[in-house]
Every structure is written in structure tokens, then in C-alpha cells.
Design a protein around this motif. Sequence first.
Motif, mmCIF file in Angstrom:
data_model
loop_
_atom_site.group_PDB
_atom_site.id
_atom_site.type_symbol
_atom_site.label_atom_id
_atom_site.label_comp_id
_atom_site.label_asym_id
_atom_site.label_seq_id
_atom_site.Cartn_x
_atom_site.Cartn_y
_atom_site.Cartn_z
ATOM 1 N N GLU A 216 0.755 -1.339 0.154
ATOM 2 C CA GLU A 216 0.085 -0.050 0.116
ATOM 3 C C GLU A 216 0.884 1.059 0.019
ATOM 4 O O GLU A 216 0.831 2.244 0.787
ATOM 5 C CB GLU A 216 -0.855 -0.003 1.205
ATOM 6 C CG GLU A 216 -2.240 -1.098 0.952
ATOM 7 C CD GLU A 216 -3.260 -0.853 1.822
ATOM 8 O OE1 GLU A 216 -3.903 0.511 1.743
ATOM 9 O OE2 GLU A 216 -3.912 -1.586 2.444
ATOM 10 N N ASP A 219 -0.235 3.218 -3.881
ATOM 11 C CA ASP A 219 -1.591 3.979 -4.379
ATOM 12 C C ASP A 219 -1.517 5.338 -4.106
ATOM 13 O O ASP A 219 -2.626 6.211 -4.351
ATOM 14 C CB ASP A 219 -2.525 3.144 -3.769
ATOM 15 C CG ASP A 219 -2.405 2.964 -2.145
ATOM 16 O OD1 ASP A 219 -1.591 2.253 -1.715
ATOM 17 O OD2 ASP A 219 -3.024 3.941 -1.430
ATOM 18 N N ASP A 302 -0.762 -4.074 -3.486
ATOM 19 C CA ASP A 302 -1.546 -2.959 -3.577
ATOM 20 C C ASP A 302 -2.898 -3.193 -4.278
ATOM 21 O O ASP A 302 -3.049 -4.158 -4.891
ATOM 22 C CB ASP A 302 -0.990 -1.710 -4.352
ATOM 23 C CG ASP A 302 -0.914 -0.368 -3.249
ATOM 24 O OD1 ASP A 302 -1.952 -0.110 -2.939
ATOM 25 O OD2 ASP A 302 0.108 0.117 -3.372
ATOM 26 N N TYR A 303 -3.799 -2.186 -3.790
ATOM 27 C CA TYR A 303 -5.032 -2.503 -4.703
ATOM 28 C C TYR A 303 -4.959 -1.861 -6.094
ATOM 29 O O TYR A 303 -4.194 -0.850 -6.146
ATOM 30 C CB TYR A 303 -6.383 -2.120 -4.052
ATOM 31 C CG TYR A 303 -6.387 -0.672 -3.405
ATOM 32 C CD1 TYR A 303 -6.429 0.576 -4.167
ATOM 33 C CD2 TYR A 303 -6.035 -0.188 -2.136
ATOM 34 C CE1 TYR A 303 -6.721 1.851 -3.875
ATOM 35 C CE2 TYR A 303 -5.858 0.836 -1.571
ATOM 36 C CZ TYR A 303 -6.323 2.206 -2.455
ATOM 37 O OH TYR A 303 -6.357 3.491 -2.038
ATOM 38 N N GLY A 304 -5.219 -2.324 -7.105
ATOM 39 C CA GLY A 304 -5.179 -1.769 -8.457
ATOM 40 C C GLY A 304 -5.835 -2.715 -9.586
ATOM 41 O O GLY A 304 -6.417 -3.694 -9.349
ATOM 42 N N THR A 334 -5.952 8.846 -2.697
ATOM 43 C CA THR A 334 -5.439 7.504 -3.461
ATOM 44 C C THR A 334 -5.852 7.166 -4.751
ATOM 45 O O THR A 334 -6.765 8.110 -5.223
ATOM 46 C CB THR A 334 -5.842 6.414 -2.236
ATOM 47 O OG1 THR A 334 -5.379 5.426 -2.804
ATOM 48 C CG2 THR A 334 -7.512 6.254 -2.328
ATOM 49 N N ASP A 336 -6.236 3.854 -7.646
ATOM 50 C CA ASP A 336 -5.738 2.345 -7.941
ATOM 51 C C ASP A 336 -4.459 2.283 -8.539
ATOM 52 O O ASP A 336 -4.069 3.095 -9.809
ATOM 53 C CB ASP A 336 -6.718 1.547 -8.617
ATOM 54 C CG ASP A 336 -8.191 1.420 -7.887
ATOM 55 O OD1 ASP A 336 -8.272 1.953 -6.749
ATOM 56 O OD2 ASP A 336 -8.824 0.483 -8.302
ATOM 57 N N VAL A 337 -3.727 1.380 -8.368
ATOM 58 C CA VAL A 337 -2.260 1.130 -8.986
ATOM 59 C C VAL A 337 -2.513 0.551 -10.380
ATOM 60 O O VAL A 337 -3.231 -0.423 -10.312
ATOM 61 C CB VAL A 337 -1.441 0.236 -8.137
ATOM 62 C CG1 VAL A 337 0.016 0.161 -8.757
ATOM 63 C CG2 VAL A 337 -1.155 1.108 -6.956
#
Length: 438
Positions: A216, A219, A302-304, A334, A336-337
Motif C-alpha cells: 500500500e 496507491d 496494493d489495490y489496483g 489515493t 488504484d495502481v
Amino acid sequence: MNTRHIFKLFNNSLIPQTICRRYSYKVVKRPDPKTLKMPTPGSAPSLMEIIREKIRLNGPITVAEYMHIVATNPTEGYYMKKDVIGEAGDFITSPEISQLFGEILGVWFYAETQKMGTGKPLQIVELGPGKGTLLLDILRVISRLGFEPADISLHLVEISSTMQTVQANKLCISHREVDIELPHNYEGETVSGIKVYWYNDLKKVPNKFSWYIAHEFFDVLPIHKFEKTENGWRELLIDLDGQGKLYYRISAEETKSVKLLIRPPLDSGDRTELEISARSLGIARQLAHRVDEHGGIALIADYGHEGEKGDTFRAFHKHKVVDPLENPGHCDLTADVDFSQLRVAAAKTSSSENFALVMGPVKQKDFLERCQAESRLKVLMDNAKSETDKEKIKMAYDMLVEPAKMGDRFKFMAFYPSSMVDLLNKFPPLGFSTPPKS
């Protein structure tokens, strides 16, 4: 005497005494950096005032500039003022949800390092270490796998002095500021004697065999937002309306960011919206170079997405999504990646040198389950002291792996040295390939 000789005599005798200028210097005493102090949070202008004044003086700003100011302003920046992670903050991370998460990552790093050798001495480098919980869980695992305190050093890349203090109090038995001339700005020791160092930039971390962790982290790095118009790509900017409120507007002409960042394959297909983080691409390239040149592994979690999304910029406050242009400095900004962009920045190709083998991305659910997280879950539940504790452990695990929660949204990606291509073909990377059925 002719005129030429008269002027020559005049120049030699009179000008030096009448109009010749002499060089002069004024001694200026520079302030000692060690004595400089930042204004206290209450005495500094608010971030909204700073942003408004910047726009009034220089015109609309990019989303990247906005995110940078909000995150890193020395006194009013979001990460500079308080601990923002946890139930009482604006968001919660996987290591804070369950110890299982950090333990699985520790096992993963150890297992993959055995394909290279002993991995000693080892630098563990974490970018944006949060509260230090992830490192604590990893250390607990590898201390049982043959690593002694003398084999390990911790290197934390952190820009917030507030979070640095939180990390130091959690990880160290003693810690202190250091001389400004050193590459790190803080140091300490764990209770077992492991040395810990803090840096404000990855470039200052020594180039040695390392485990790199970016959980994380990507992001929150600043992004540029672009939209495709009938006149080509244009950048989304932030401006002031007549009432002094922030709003989005499209640039009339191509900005420098459009010219520098929008290149194939990032703009391929029928995409009409793009988010590109120049900072993320640069750090991904650094990690790939370090791993390939000096050895080690980098793991990004990470979230993405993989290039299918175009508008993900948002803000969180008290675990709820809010308008990112309201109350700057009080919300977590933030995006999303885009893992497809990280792959382009880091992957080795036939025409380039010193880039890494890139694995993933894979969903967090798949990564954890392939790393035998369910086996670890069973051990934790068997050792639970009560049925209530068992239920909490199971609920935490479900939060990590359920597709509708973190299981699908969070992704894992890894960088390996390019010299390992044959070895990884023979022994596929744990977590990124389906293990054979026994």
C-alpha cells in the motif's frame, strides 16, 4: 601630440582613479540547518489556503501537484500530522487486520531467497512502512528460520516524522536522530539488536542484497489524470471557481505531462481516460535496477488493476469515500495502481539492461492461498484461547481473501533478478503459479 596618444594617456592616468569599479563582497551568515525549526501545526496556513494561493499566483495545478502538497506539506500534510492507520483513522491495512498476512510474506521471501543462496547478510527495505506491524511479523518468522540479528538490518523509507516515531516506538528498544550529514535521518535498535535506519528517499538506501517491500505504497503516489478529447489527449487540472472552491477543468492545450507521459503502450486501445504516476514509474524502475544489479527480490502489494480502469482518484475519511477536493489534508488521497504500467517500467526486454523479471500481478486471494495461508490459519485457530478469538481470526482471514473484500481488489507483483530466468522456469515462483497437486 596626436589624438590617439591623448586618449591613451587619458585612459591610463585618469580612468582608474575616477570610474574604475572594484569588486566587493558582503559576508552573509547562513543559518545552521541543525537550529532550523518548522512552524507548529496551529500557526501555519491551512492546506486550502496554500493551494488557493498557489492557483491564484500560477494558475491551475495538476492532480499530481495537488496530491503532493496534501501528502507532504511539512506541517499540514496528511501524513505529517497524525497516525492515520487503523480503526480510529481513515483506513486499515492487511498487516493490521491479521498477523497471518505478514507471516506469509516472511515465509514467501525466505522460500524464494533459498533459490539464490543464503541471503545473508540481508537488508529488509520497506517503502512506507505504516505502523511497522508488517516488519514485526516478518522478523518473528525469519528469526525462527536461521537468521540471527547480526545477519539483518532494517531500512525504512518514510517521509513523515509522525509515522517515523510510531514505527520507532513499535520496532525499537532505543532510537535517536542522527547527524544531518548521514544518508539516513534516524536510527535505532530492536530488542534483539537488529539495526534500524530511516530514509526520506529510496536512493539513499545502500545498494546491497535486499528484500524490498512496497505494501500500500504506490496507491498514494501522485498521479496525472488525462482525458482523450476530439483534439487529442488533454490533462485534467484543478482550478478555483468564483466562490473559491476547487473544481476540475480540462487543459486547453497539451501540457508538458501529456507530451512526456502519454506514450505507447500506455495509450493503446480505445481508452479515453488515463492515470499515470511518473513517481511510481520511476520507483518501479529503481527497484528493478537494484534487484537486478545487487540481488534480492521486490514484492509489491496494493489495490489496483491491469490497465482496464481510467478514473480511480478518490479520498477516504473515517473509512468512507469522500470528495478528494474537499478538506485537503484531512482525507487520504489515493488512486488504484495500474500494474500494467509498473510492468512496462520494470520488465527486462531484449534491448535493455539492468531491469527485472516481473511476476504477476495476481490477486491477493490467489497469492495467499498458494502460499498455504489456510494451513497457517488452522494453526492460529487451534491455538486460540476461546471460541470468540477463533471467530475473530476467521473473520480477519475472510477479510483478506474474500473476493468482495480484499481478495480480488488487492494484487501482488514481484521483481526478480534477470539472471534467474532459467531457475524460475525450473522452480516457478511461489504465489505466482499454481502449485502441482500432490
